[in-house]
Design a protein around this motif. Sequence first.
Motif, mmCIF file in Angstrom:
data_model
loop_
_atom_site.group_PDB
_atom_site.id
_atom_site.type_symbol
_atom_site.label_atom_id
_atom_site.label_comp_id
_atom_site.label_asym_id
_atom_site.label_seq_id
_atom_site.Cartn_x
_atom_site.Cartn_y
_atom_site.Cartn_z
ATOM 1 N N GLU A 74 24.746 38.468 42.566
ATOM 2 C CA GLU A 74 25.008 39.891 42.806
ATOM 3 C C GLU A 74 26.411 40.094 43.373
ATOM 4 O O GLU A 74 27.132 41.015 42.971
ATOM 5 N N ASP A 75 26.807 39.241 44.315
ATOM 6 C CA ASP A 75 28.143 39.348 44.903
ATOM 7 C C ASP A 75 29.217 39.188 43.827
ATOM 8 O O ASP A 75 30.220 39.916 43.814
ATOM 9 N N ALA A 76 29.016 38.239 42.924
ATOM 10 C CA ALA A 76 29.997 38.018 41.858
ATOM 11 C C ALA A 76 30.009 39.183 40.877
ATOM 12 O O ALA A 76 31.077 39.630 40.440
ATOM 13 N N TRP A 77 28.832 39.699 40.518
ATOM 14 C CA TRP A 77 28.770 40.823 39.576
ATOM 15 C C TRP A 77 29.421 42.073 40.147
ATOM 16 O O TRP A 77 29.886 42.932 39.394
ATOM 17 N N ASN A 78 29.454 42.188 41.478
ATOM 18 C CA ASN A 78 30.057 43.359 42.119
ATOM 19 C C ASN A 78 31.581 43.299 42.150
ATOM 20 O O ASN A 78 32.232 44.249 42.590
ATOM 21 N N LYS A 137 36.409 32.752 31.787
ATOM 22 C CA LYS A 137 37.625 32.973 32.562
ATOM 23 C C LYS A 137 37.357 32.752 34.051
ATOM 24 O O LYS A 137 36.224 32.889 34.529
ATOM 25 N N ASP A 138 38.425 32.457 34.782
ATOM 26 C CA ASP A 138 38.320 32.322 36.236
ATOM 27 C C ASP A 138 38.163 33.694 36.879
ATOM 28 O O ASP A 138 38.800 34.669 36.452
ATOM 29 N N ILE A 139 37.322 33.771 37.895
ATOM 30 C CA ILE A 139 37.201 34.990 38.687
ATOM 31 C C ILE A 139 37.219 34.623 40.164
ATOM 32 O O ILE A 139 37.013 33.464 40.534
ATOM 33 N N THR A 140 37.485 35.616 40.993
ATOM 34 C CA THR A 140 37.303 35.467 42.434
ATOM 35 C C THR A 140 36.336 36.552 42.887
ATOM 36 O O THR A 140 36.310 37.647 42.324
ATOM 37 N N TYR A 141 35.520 36.238 43.871
ATOM 38 C CA TYR A 141 34.572 37.223 44.387
ATOM 39 C C TYR A 141 34.389 37.015 45.881
ATOM 40 O O TYR A 141 34.747 35.966 46.425
ATOM 41 N N LYS A 142 33.863 38.030 46.534
ATOM 42 C CA LYS A 142 33.687 37.960 47.980
ATOM 43 C C LYS A 142 32.221 38.085 48.361
ATOM 44 O O LYS A 142 31.441 38.751 47.683
ATOM 45 N N LYS A 143 31.900 37.424 49.465
ATOM 46 C CA LYS A 143 30.568 37.523 50.039
ATOM 47 C C LYS A 143 30.653 38.323 51.333
ATOM 48 O O LYS A 143 31.655 38.258 52.044
ATOM 49 N N ALA A 144 29.612 39.067 51.626
ATOM 50 C CA ALA A 144 29.594 39.899 52.828
ATOM 51 C C ALA A 144 29.816 39.050 54.081
ATOM 52 O O ALA A 144 29.178 38.009 54.265
ATOM 53 N N GLY A 145 30.752 39.491 54.912
ATOM 54 C CA GLY A 145 31.011 38.809 56.167
ATOM 55 C C GLY A 145 31.906 37.594 56.068
ATOM 56 O O GLY A 145 32.159 36.924 57.068
#
Length: 205
Positions: free
Chosen positions: A77-81, A161-169
Motif C-alpha cells: 500500500e505504501d508503494a502504491w501510494n 522500473k526503479d521507484i522510491t516510496y516512503k513508509k509512515a514515520g
Amino acid sequence: MKVGEVTSTSSLVQEWIADATKGAPLITYTNEVRDIHNHRMTRAYAEATHQEHIVYYAVDRVGKGSDRIVLKGQNAEDAWNTPPKQAANDLAGRLSLAIGMPVIVTENVLVKEGISNGSRGILEGIEYYTDSGRRHATSVTVKLVDYKGVSRSVDIPYVIKDITYKKAGVADPYRAKRQQVPIVAGFACTVHNSQSMSVTNAILH
C-alpha cells in the motif's frame, strides 16, 4: 469547473464516447491535477459505457536476484501510494482502465515502430492475472494513429522500473522495482506533455 467534478452523463464524458480521438483533454500545470482528473474521468467513462470500474495494481519487488520478493500488505500500500510521476517513472501503483478510453504511452517501448513516450491512442484490450483479489496487467492493446493518420493496434507489454516510496514515520525513502504497463489515462495531461499534441478542443486548468 472543479477538477474531477464529472459524472457518467457529463458532456465531457459523452464527447469522449462519441469519438475518443476528438474529446477535449484537460491540460494542467500539475501532475496531481492530471492524476485526479484522469482517475475520476475513467470511473465516469466506465459507468457511462456500462463497464466495471477496475483498478490494475503494480507489482513492486524488493531485494536482489533470486532473493527478490513482492511487497505485500501495508508495504505494498505504501508503494502504491507513491506519486507516479515524481518517484515511479510515471508507472502508476493503481491504474484505472476501461476499454475504449484514451491513453498516453509513458515509455519508449517500441521506438522503431514509432511508439514512444507521449504517443496517444485508444485502449482496446487488457491482459492480466489476479492475485489476492487484485488484477495485475501484463500487457495492453492500444490503437494508435500515426502522423499520417494511419491507425494500427499494438500490444504493449509491462516494463520494470526503479521507484522510491516512503513508509509512515520513516524519513528515508525505500527503493523497489515496479512492474506495470506504461500507460496513463489520456483525459488529462500536463502542459509539458501537451507541447506536441494536435487536438480539436482542450480545457485549460
